[in-house]
Design a protein around this motif. Sequence first.
Motif, PDB file in Angstrom:
ATOM      1  N   VAL A 183       0.849  -1.195   0.000  1.00  0.00           N
ATOM      2  CA  VAL A 183       0.000   0.000   0.000  1.00  0.00           C
ATOM      3  C   VAL A 183       0.878   1.236   0.000  1.00  0.00           C
ATOM      4  N   LEU A 184       0.623   2.159  -0.905  1.00  0.00           N
ATOM      5  CA  LEU A 184       1.280   3.464  -0.902  1.00  0.00           C
ATOM      6  C   LEU A 184       0.236   4.498  -0.528  1.00  0.00           C
ATOM      7  N   ALA A 185       0.488   5.251   0.531  1.00  0.00           N
ATOM      8  CA  ALA A 185      -0.482   6.228   1.022  1.00  0.00           C
ATOM      9  C   ALA A 185       0.190   7.571   1.273  1.00  0.00           C
ATOM     10  N   GLU A 186      -0.586   8.627   1.125  1.00  0.00           N
ATOM     11  CA  GLU A 186      -0.087   9.972   1.393  1.00  0.00           C
ATOM     12  C   GLU A 186      -0.194  10.243   2.887  1.00  0.00           C
ATOM     13  N   VAL A 187       0.695   9.580   3.613  1.00  0.00           N
ATOM     14  CA  VAL A 187       0.726   9.635   5.074  1.00  0.00           C
ATOM     15  C   VAL A 187       2.182   9.779   5.511  1.00  0.00           C
ATOM     16  N   PRO A 188       2.535  10.821   6.236  1.00  0.00           N
ATOM     17  CA  PRO A 188       3.915  10.924   6.712  1.00  0.00           C
ATOM     18  C   PRO A 188       4.216   9.841   7.750  1.00  0.00           C
ATOM     19  N   ALA A 189       5.423   9.315   7.713  1.00  0.00           N
ATOM     20  CA  ALA A 189       5.804   8.259   8.648  1.00  0.00           C
ATOM     21  C   ALA A 189       6.174   8.869   9.994  1.00  0.00           C
ATOM     22  N   VAL A 190       5.598   8.320  11.063  1.00  0.00           N
ATOM     23  CA  VAL A 190       5.948   8.766  12.406  1.00  0.00           C
ATOM     24  C   VAL A 190       7.378   8.340  12.730  1.00  0.00           C
ATOM     25  N   ARG A 191       7.765   7.144  12.249  1.00  0.00           N
ATOM     26  CA  ARG A 191       9.123   6.632  12.402  1.00  0.00           C
ATOM     27  C   ARG A 191       9.618   6.246  11.015  1.00  0.00           C
ATOM     28  N   PRO A 192      10.927   6.289  10.757  1.00  0.00           N
ATOM     29  CA  PRO A 192      11.406   5.861   9.438  1.00  0.00           C
ATOM     30  C   PRO A 192      11.034   4.415   9.112  1.00  0.00           C
ATOM     31  N   THR A 193      11.052   3.547  10.163  1.00  0.00           N
ATOM     32  CA  THR A 193      10.768   2.127   9.960  1.00  0.00           C
ATOM     33  C   THR A 193      10.008   1.596  11.166  1.00  0.00           C
ATOM     34  N   LEU A 194       8.947   0.846  10.911  1.00  0.00           N
ATOM     35  CA  LEU A 194       8.227   0.172  11.984  1.00  0.00           C
ATOM     36  C   LEU A 194       7.768  -1.193  11.469  1.00  0.00           C
ATOM     37  N   LEU A 195       8.208  -2.256  12.152  1.00  0.00           N
ATOM     38  CA  LEU A 195       7.844  -3.622  11.795  1.00  0.00           C
ATOM     39  C   LEU A 195       6.962  -4.186  12.913  1.00  0.00           C
ATOM     40  N   ALA A 196       5.771  -4.644  12.546  1.00  0.00           N
ATOM     41  CA  ALA A 196       4.839  -5.173  13.534  1.00  0.00           C
ATOM     42  C   ALA A 196       4.759  -6.691  13.430  1.00  0.00           C
ATOM     43  N   ILE A 197       5.025  -7.357  14.542  1.00  0.00           N
ATOM     44  CA  ILE A 197       4.900  -8.807  14.620  1.00  0.00           C
ATOM     45  C   ILE A 197       3.651  -9.099  15.447  1.00  0.00           C
ATOM     46  N   HIS A 198       2.633  -9.682  14.809  1.00  0.00           N
ATOM     47  CA  HIS A 198       1.322  -9.814  15.436  1.00  0.00           C
ATOM     48  C   HIS A 198       0.699 -11.146  15.050  1.00  0.00           C
ATOM     49  N   SER A 213       4.089   7.163   2.779  1.00  0.00           N
ATOM     50  CA  SER A 213       4.539   5.945   3.449  1.00  0.00           C
ATOM     51  C   SER A 213       4.171   4.736   2.608  1.00  0.00           C
ATOM     52  N   ARG A 214       5.010   3.727   2.695  1.00  0.00           N
ATOM     53  CA  ARG A 214       4.698   2.419   2.131  1.00  0.00           C
ATOM     54  C   ARG A 214       4.306   1.504   3.294  1.00  0.00           C
ATOM     55  N   PHE A 215       3.103   0.934   3.211  1.00  0.00           N
ATOM     56  CA  PHE A 215       2.627  -0.009   4.210  1.00  0.00           C
ATOM     57  C   PHE A 215       2.619  -1.411   3.612  1.00  0.00           C
ATOM     58  N   TYR A 216       2.859  -2.398   4.472  1.00  0.00           N
ATOM     59  CA  TYR A 216       2.781  -3.793   4.062  1.00  0.00           C
ATOM     60  C   TYR A 216       1.889  -4.544   5.048  1.00  0.00           C
ATOM     61  N   LEU A 217       1.019  -5.382   4.511  1.00  0.00           N
ATOM     62  CA  LEU A 217       0.153  -6.226   5.323  1.00  0.00           C
ATOM     63  C   LEU A 217       0.236  -7.661   4.824  1.00  0.00           C
ATOM     64  N   GLN A 218       0.640  -8.576   5.694  1.00  0.00           N
ATOM     65  CA  GLN A 218       0.615  -9.985   5.316  1.00  0.00           C
ATOM     66  C   GLN A 218      -0.824 -10.386   5.024  1.00  0.00           C
ATOM     67  N   CYS A 219      -1.028 -11.084   3.898  1.00  0.00           N
ATOM     68  CA  CYS A 219      -2.367 -11.503   3.516  1.00  0.00           C
ATOM     69  C   CYS A 219      -2.281 -12.859   2.824  1.00  0.00           C
ATOM     70  N   PRO A 220      -3.394 -13.577   2.719  1.00  0.00           N
ATOM     71  CA  PRO A 220      -3.373 -14.890   2.074  1.00  0.00           C
ATOM     72  C   PRO A 220      -3.074 -14.793   0.589  1.00  0.00           C
ATOM     73  N   LEU A 221      -2.450 -15.823   0.054  1.00  0.00           N
ATOM     74  CA  LEU A 221      -2.310 -15.923  -1.394  1.00  0.00           C
ATOM     75  C   LEU A 221      -3.702 -15.952  -2.013  1.00  0.00           C
ATOM     76  N   GLY A 222      -3.853 -15.315  -3.129  1.00  0.00           N
ATOM     77  CA  GLY A 222      -5.146 -15.292  -3.795  1.00  0.00           C
ATOM     78  C   GLY A 222      -5.978 -14.068  -3.501  1.00  0.00           C
ATOM     79  N   ASP A 223      -5.609 -13.294  -2.445  1.00  0.00           N
ATOM     80  CA  ASP A 223      -6.325 -12.050  -2.181  1.00  0.00           C
ATOM     81  C   ASP A 223      -6.104 -11.067  -3.327  1.00  0.00           C
TER      82      ASP A 223
END
Length: 383
Positions: A183-198, A213-223
């Motif tokens: 996901v590319l969004a017009e949102v300034p990053a609060v931190r240069p890098t943030l990795l969430a393990i959930h 900011s570039r966001f990444y979300l783990q999602c199922p194959l086929g989505d």
Amino acid sequence: MKEHKPVVIVGAGVSGLALGNFLLREGIDCVVLERRDRDHVERRQRAGVIDTRATRAFRKRGLEDRVVGGAPVQAGLGFRLDGRDRWLELAVEEQLEGRFCPQQVLVRNLITVFEQDGGDLRFGAEVAVEDIDRPRVRLGDGSIIEGDFIAGCDGSHGATRAAVPEDRITHHSHEYGYAWLVVLAEVPAVRPTLLAIHQRGFAAQFGRGPTASRFYLQCPLGDTAEDWPDERIWSELETRFGEPIATRGPIVEKQPMPLRGEVLSPMSHGGLHLLGDAAHIVPPASAKGMNLALYDADALADALVHYYRKDDPSLLDAYSDTRLREVWNYQAFATWFTDTVHDAGDATYRGEFRHRVARADFERLFISGTANRLLGEFIAGLN
């Protein structure tokens, strides 16, 4: 019409433009051919970090101040583990000199410098590689460019890779079994890098300049992108980050991307040498894709300089073997890091055993100086 250029570079991505600039600084004539238009090339957004080793490659040729911008890379990584902040300070022995620099900024700078220094850069150039042993390409207008060498910098589906007969190349690949929604969004990053393990899956935010900011979300194959309306994206990011998103700006693009690794062997075929995505792909979690492409450009430039100045092809002959040793080293790192940050959060994909192993691997980074330094070396490109 027919013309001759010592080095024909196909593709105006990071590796092609870097190689063109390196050769120009060394007095070696070349041409960079790109089938896309300039606007497309300058807007293409992917990576965002130039590591220490790549920064030094630009410095070696007096290009650092002209092409490398952005804030210095911090000596650490910010994690959000089950909603709790964990800062991992990297105990590297050498000073980190990397930069947060969006790929499109680096590309624009490389184009500007190449043209200012008199480089031959042609957009909208449809290229067919007619011969890789006696290097020759044909352009869409029927004209021919012959060269001493062709540098294949046009990606995994480009003309240069397609020109190599299948019986002369071996494909090694690995499918990770899940995808990221990119996901590319017009949102300034609060931190240069943030990795969430959930437990719901991996997520990340990387700054791409002051307003995006570039966001990444783990999602199922086929989505598909349609499975992820904007509200679902923001809601899932907030769940995995464990906090509200401070600003919900416009989402400019979103696309599922299956995670995979790939290596082509060899990387040299007669007068053709492959670089970057044309030869290898690593998952973006490792932040090594763009940097490996820059290492390729640096190595090939050194080999070509050695050839033209000393009439010695030894470095060119060794290019593939030398680069593949390092590519596999970083594939090993990318595989370990990608699996760890995903398995440490999501126990449903590969089971509770792999989940607990990944948690142990993750915790070791905080308590073992040896493990911490090794991670730092890979991130900096110094391993």
